[in-house]
Design an enzyme around this catalytic site. Structure first.
Site, PDB file in Angstrom:
ATOM      1  N   PRO A   2       0.695  -1.297  -0.178  1.00 17.43           N
ATOM      2  CA  PRO A   2       0.060  -0.047  -0.173  1.00 17.43           C
ATOM      3  C   PRO A   2       1.153   1.097  -0.114  1.00 17.43           C
ATOM      4  O   PRO A   2       2.067   1.656   0.845  1.00 17.43           O
ATOM      5  CB  PRO A   2      -1.195  -0.082   1.312  1.00 17.43           C
ATOM      6  CG  PRO A   2      -0.678  -1.911   1.498  1.00 17.43           C
ATOM      7  CD  PRO A   2       0.609  -2.204   0.935  1.00 17.43           C
ATOM      8  N   GLU A   3       0.438   1.895  -0.995  1.00 12.73           N
ATOM      9  CA  GLU A   3       1.274   2.812  -0.901  1.00 12.73           C
ATOM     10  C   GLU A   3       0.600   4.543  -0.246  1.00 12.73           C
ATOM     11  O   GLU A   3      -0.909   4.211  -0.301  1.00 12.73           O
ATOM     12  CB  GLU A   3       1.775   3.768  -2.797  1.00 12.73           C
ATOM     13  CG  GLU A   3       2.574   2.273  -2.848  1.00 12.73           C
ATOM     14  CD  GLU A   3       3.122   2.799  -4.463  1.00 12.73           C
ATOM     15  OE1 GLU A   3       3.438   3.914  -4.801  1.00 12.73           O
ATOM     16  OE2 GLU A   3       3.444   1.979  -5.472  1.00 12.73           O
TER      17      GLU A   3
END
Ligand code: ZN
Length: 297
Positions: A2-3
């Site tokens: 996840p960014e």
């Protein structure tokens, strides 16, 4: 992993359920991605009331009344969601935090356990070192900062002290949209291209948040919903496919220790000067475990 857009989606999903709520009970699994001793987590969280839920880069930062910091990093496969207590818990649930709303609880699950849960009285040093939010940094500051560095632009975007929250997906997407070769050294990027990168980075992050992030590999939010931005990727995961702009086959290689995809023709058309000097550094990074590096970001 996840960014920024994925973590922002998770934060927006859980925030309305948490702010103003008291944590009534803490249950921790035996094998946890805990960076704080379980006893201390229980001591600081039980009976504490949530004041705010924010995102700092890829970190979820929960402030508690009384001043404690509750930090959650999703690592590669962490999931954080508020669920009805009556609902079956997902496998690999490492933390359950019951809320005074009664029927709901916050749950943290993480099959690969590269995530982290930390509760401290003071702001941890690693958070203080984070650079500005890419959606907030002014163009002039971004351009100046980028052009002052002798590091490849791809590595700079991934450097959490330069801007926080960008990872492999949004680095490649924004570089492609700004028609920049990921191997170009910051100092050699022309001011108009650096400004274009600032603009495209912000645009791609906003669009991805709008689409609730990119569901590649394991990322899901809420009750198991997928993001939709993976359908909009122009280069990430598309090595060997034709460039959407010029039609030639997209290139791939390791830049800044990460698999990178770009269009050799589009960046050439832009006349950017390549600089191979920092190759040694990227080779060195390559030898480190990719997983460990991604988890640390
Ligand atoms: Zn192209």
């Amino acid at each position: 992993m996840p960014e920024l857009p994925e973590v922002e989606t998770v934060v927006r999903d859980v925030r309305p359920h948490l702010v103003g709520r008291r944590i009534t009970r803490v249950e921790l699994g035996r094998r946890q991605p805990l960076k704080t001793p379980p006893r201390k987590i229980v001591e600081l969280l039980e009976d504490a009331t949530v004041e705010s839920v924010e995102r700092w880069g890829k970190n979820i930062v929960i402030r508690l009344q009384g001043g404690a910091w509750w930090l959650i990093h999703l690592g590669m496969s962490g999931r954080l969601a508020v669920s009805p207590a009556s609902e079956a818990r997902p496998p690999h649930t490492h933390g359950v935090f019951a809320l005074d709303s009664g029927e709901y609880e916050l749950r943290y699950s993480d099959p690969r356990m590269f995530g982290r849960i930390e509760v401290t009285r003071d702001i941890p040093a690693r958070l203080k070192k984070l650079g500005p939010e890419p959606l907030e940094i002014a163009e002039a500051e971004f351009v100046e900062g980028l052009r002052a560095r002798r590091t490849r632009v791809k590595a700079l975007l991934l450097d959490q002290s330069f801007v926080r929250g960008v990872g492999n997906i949004y680095a490649d997407e924004s570089l492609f949209r700004a028609m920049l070769d990921p191997r170009t050294v910051g100092a050699r990027v022309k001011p108009d291209r650096a400004a274009a990168l600032h603009r495209e980075l912000q645009a791609v992050l906003r669009e991805a948040i709008e689409s609730k992030g990119s569901s590649v590999r394991t990322y899901l939010y809420g009750g198991g919903e997928s993001g939709n931005y993976q359908y909009e990727h122009l280069v990430y995961g598309r090595a060997g496919e034709p460039c959407t702009r010029c039609g030639i086959v997209l290139k791939t290689g390791v830049v800044a220790g990460r698999t990178t995809v770009w269009c050799g023709k589009c960046v050439k058309a832009n006349g950017e000067i390549k600089n191979q000097k920092s190759k040694g550094k990227s080779q060195k990074l390559k030898s480190k475990s990719r997983k460990a590096r991604e988890a640390a970001a």
